[in-house]
Design a protein around this motif. Structure first.
Motif, mmCIF file in Angstrom:
data_model
loop_
_atom_site.group_PDB
_atom_site.id
_atom_site.type_symbol
_atom_site.label_atom_id
_atom_site.label_comp_id
_atom_site.label_asym_id
_atom_site.label_seq_id
_atom_site.Cartn_x
_atom_site.Cartn_y
_atom_site.Cartn_z
ATOM 1 N N TRP A 100 0.861 -1.180 0.000
ATOM 2 C CA TRP A 100 0.000 0.000 0.000
ATOM 3 C C TRP A 100 0.903 1.237 0.000
ATOM 4 N N PRO A 101 0.397 2.373 -0.498
ATOM 5 C CA PRO A 101 1.167 3.611 -0.470
ATOM 6 C C PRO A 101 1.133 4.255 0.909
ATOM 7 N N ARG A 102 1.839 5.349 1.055
ATOM 8 C CA ARG A 102 1.875 6.072 2.328
ATOM 9 C C ARG A 102 0.465 6.476 2.758
ATOM 10 N N GLY A 103 0.141 6.173 4.019
ATOM 11 C CA GLY A 103 -1.183 6.489 4.534
ATOM 12 C C GLY A 103 -2.238 5.474 4.176
ATOM 13 N N GLY A 104 -1.839 4.406 3.490
ATOM 14 C CA GLY A 104 -2.816 3.427 3.028
ATOM 15 C C GLY A 104 -2.848 2.142 3.812
ATOM 16 N N HIS A 105 -2.176 2.102 4.962
ATOM 17 C CA HIS A 105 -2.180 0.881 5.777
ATOM 18 C C HIS A 105 -3.614 0.541 6.166
ATOM 19 N N PRO A 106 -4.053 -0.690 5.908
ATOM 20 C CA PRO A 106 -5.432 -1.061 6.247
ATOM 21 C C PRO A 106 -5.671 -0.989 7.752
ATOM 22 N N GLY A 107 -6.545 -0.109 8.158
ATOM 23 C CA GLY A 107 -6.887 0.012 9.570
ATOM 24 C C GLY A 107 -5.943 0.860 10.389
ATOM 25 N N ALA A 108 -4.820 1.319 9.795
ATOM 26 C CA ALA A 108 -3.850 2.125 10.550
ATOM 27 C C ALA A 108 -3.192 3.143 9.616
ATOM 28 N N PRO A 109 -3.951 4.162 9.181
ATOM 29 C CA PRO A 109 -3.420 5.118 8.203
ATOM 30 C C PRO A 109 -2.219 5.916 8.695
ATOM 31 N N ASP A 110 -2.004 5.974 10.012
ATOM 32 C CA ASP A 110 -0.854 6.702 10.546
ATOM 33 C C ASP A 110 0.404 5.831 10.641
ATOM 34 N N SER A 111 0.309 4.577 10.232
ATOM 35 C CA SER A 111 1.464 3.683 10.314
ATOM 36 C C SER A 111 2.613 4.206 9.451
ATOM 37 N N PRO A 112 3.851 4.136 9.984
ATOM 38 C CA PRO A 112 5.001 4.560 9.182
ATOM 39 C C PRO A 112 5.396 3.553 8.107
ATOM 40 N N LYS A 113 4.754 2.384 8.101
ATOM 41 C CA LYS A 113 5.114 1.336 7.148
ATOM 42 C C LYS A 113 4.298 1.466 5.868
ATOM 43 N N PHE A 114 4.976 1.518 4.743
ATOM 44 C CA PHE A 114 4.301 1.522 3.446
ATOM 45 C C PHE A 114 5.284 1.051 2.387
ATOM 46 N N GLY A 115 4.755 0.715 1.212
ATOM 47 C CA GLY A 115 5.595 0.080 0.203
ATOM 48 C C GLY A 115 5.823 0.852 -1.066
ATOM 49 N N ALA A 116 5.243 2.061 -1.203
ATOM 50 C CA ALA A 116 5.415 2.808 -2.448
ATOM 51 C C ALA A 116 5.250 4.299 -2.193
ATOM 52 N N TYR A 117 6.148 5.094 -2.756
ATOM 53 C CA TYR A 117 6.007 6.548 -2.729
ATOM 54 C C TYR A 117 4.988 6.984 -3.775
ATOM 55 N N GLU A 118 4.498 8.202 -3.601
ATOM 56 C CA GLU A 118 3.548 8.749 -4.570
ATOM 57 C C GLU A 118 4.145 8.777 -5.976
ATOM 58 N N ASP A 119 5.422 9.122 -6.074
ATOM 59 C CA ASP A 119 6.085 9.189 -7.385
ATOM 60 C C ASP A 119 6.126 7.839 -8.082
ATOM 61 N N ASP A 120 6.044 6.770 -7.310
ATOM 62 C CA ASP A 120 6.200 5.427 -7.869
ATOM 63 C C ASP A 120 4.879 4.681 -8.002
ATOM 64 N N LEU A 121 3.769 5.383 -7.856
ATOM 65 C CA LEU A 121 2.468 4.726 -7.937
ATOM 66 C C LEU A 121 2.180 4.105 -9.310
#
Length: 447
Positions: free
Chosen positions: A190-211
């Protein structure tokens, strides 16, 4: 071998290259930019593995922190050469390859994901990651796993194509791996802010530029769900670093096995495990039972003293632990799904709770006795200063200080946001020693 040989290799020798380890589709083997096969008979996933294995990014992991800093001698009489990000990635790849193959995955595909999973981690490990996340707040943040995707698809120089926007210069598509390989290397889909159930999580797998490339690799995938190979990679990562960090800590003299019998020491370990590594709501009694199960094994390295015999026993213990964790996952997954080949989105990896908690306790032991040492706290503070000052000085003086590759990216940037991202990409590519040296050089020039 005789005609009664039942080994996996013999049983599949008559099959085509993509039939041997499970049902992978043509879409799984597509590349972002199509390219012809160079060598008949070699699978797309074998090519993926070779590209990661030969990459400069993988080699640079030899100079990046795992837990005990690379280049810092052990306290033992003999330098036991603590693990780096590179040796961890190689060991993770070995664990993942065998576990994946046992469950029906293509072993080259799983190995590729394991080799690639830490490529985007910056100098000084998670310590550097925190500083870069703050520095990059205005350009989309920083996360090591998202940086790995960016490296695989944009930064690592392997394949260039004409600019789809019509620009005069060709653009990089990184290693141009297959869709399945990129998906398998994506721990947080998921991209930044897209963690299922935890949008504030620092964990994500793609930057906006790389969508755009992220959307391509996730075509047909269920939302927020990791593919089976990524789950195997993730568990192999947990197994490798929990077991080997314990081994490094013992060999460096930081962990006293006898302390794990002390009630106050155990309470600190369980507190760390509950806060950072165990599932939410885990009862301390479960963690105590998990540690006692391990301490009760005949191969547990009680009384480790650094002697040759003790080192051999410790090595046997690491092997026993890896086998324990992998076999538990293999058996539990087979119990649920049967004997078929498990690939892509056809199954979920099942790891018994008991083994997850044992793994969490091992991580907490290394955290408590290695990472929380006073000397490490001072060193981490110094490292944060190095990364923070380096980022600011590079941004102020760029393109001075940038390598030619990143200087080109900086010069081609269309706005301040993209220029800041180019500086972040440069820093993330550095080894610990290179970051320290570049910081000293720029500091001297500014004095």
């Amino acid at each position: 071998m005789d005609g009664n040989d039942r080994s996996p290799r013999a049983a599949t020798a008559h099959l085509g290259p993509y039939e041997r380890y499970g049902p992978y589709s043509e879409a799984d083997m597509e590349r972002y930019v199509p390219e012809p096969d160079k060598r008949p008979g070699r699978t797309a996933f074998q090519r993926d593995r070779a590209r990661v294995l030969h990459s400069a990014a993988l080699r640079r992991l030899a100079g990046k922190t795992q837990v005990v800093d690379p280049g810092v001698n052990s306290a033992a009489a003999v330098d036991t050469s603590p693990r780096t990000r590179l040796t961890h990635s190689l060991e993770c790849a070995q664990v993942g390859r065998e576990l994946g193959a046992a469950l029906g995955c293509d072993p080259d595909l799983v190995e590729t994901a394991c080799l690639a999973h830490d490529l985007g981690h910056p100098p000084f490990g998670h310590n550097g990651e925190l500083v870069l996340a703050e520095f990059a707040e205005d350009c989309g943040g920083f996360e090591g796993n998202a940086q790995s995707l960016r490296l695989l698809t944009r930064i690592e120089p392997k394949k260039f194509v004409p600019d789809p926007a019509g620009g005069p210069a060709p653009v990089s598509v990184g290693l141009n791996l297959t869709r399945a390989a990129l998906d398998a290397a994506t721990k947080y889909p998921w991209p930044r802010g897209g963690h299922p159930g935890a949008p504030d999580s620092p964990k994500f797998g793609a930057y906006e530029d790389d969508l755009p490339v992220f959307g391509w690799l996730r075509q047909g995938a269920p939302d927020d769900r990791r593919c089976f190979e990524a789950q195997v990679m993730d568990w192999s990562d947990d197994v490798a670093y929990s077991v080997h960090d314990l081994e490094d800590g013992l060999q460096a003299g930081h962990i006293d096995p006898g302390a794990l019998r002390s009630a106050p020491e155990r309470a600190e370990v369980f507190g760390c495990a509950a806060t950072r590594y165990a599932p939410p709501g885990t009862d301390p009694a479960e963690l105590s039972a998990a540690l006692d199960r391990l301490l009760g094994q005949p191969w547990w390295p009680h009384g480790y003293d650094g002697s040759g015999l003790a080192q051999a026993r410790l090595k046997d213990a690491t092997s026993q632990l890896i086998g324990r964790f992998c076999l538990a996952a293999e058996n539990a997954t087979r119990e649920r799904y049967g004997t078929g080949r498990l690939t892509r989105y056809r199954a979920e990896l099942v790891v018994p709770r008991e083994q997850r908690l044992e793994c969490a306790v091992l991580k907490a032991v290394a955290d408590r006795y290695v990472m929380q040492r006073a000397a490490q706290a001072r060193r981490r503070a110094e490292q944060r200063v190095v990364i923070g000052e380096l980022a600011q000085r590079l941004l102020e003086r760029a393109p001075e200080g940038l390598d030619p590759q990143f200087r080109g990216i900086f010069d081609a940037a269309l706005d301040d946001r993209a220029r800041r991202r180019a500086v972040v990409d440069q820093i993330a590519s550095l080894t610990d020693a290179a970051a320290t040296a570049l910081h000293a050089r720029l500091h001297a020039r500014g004095a």
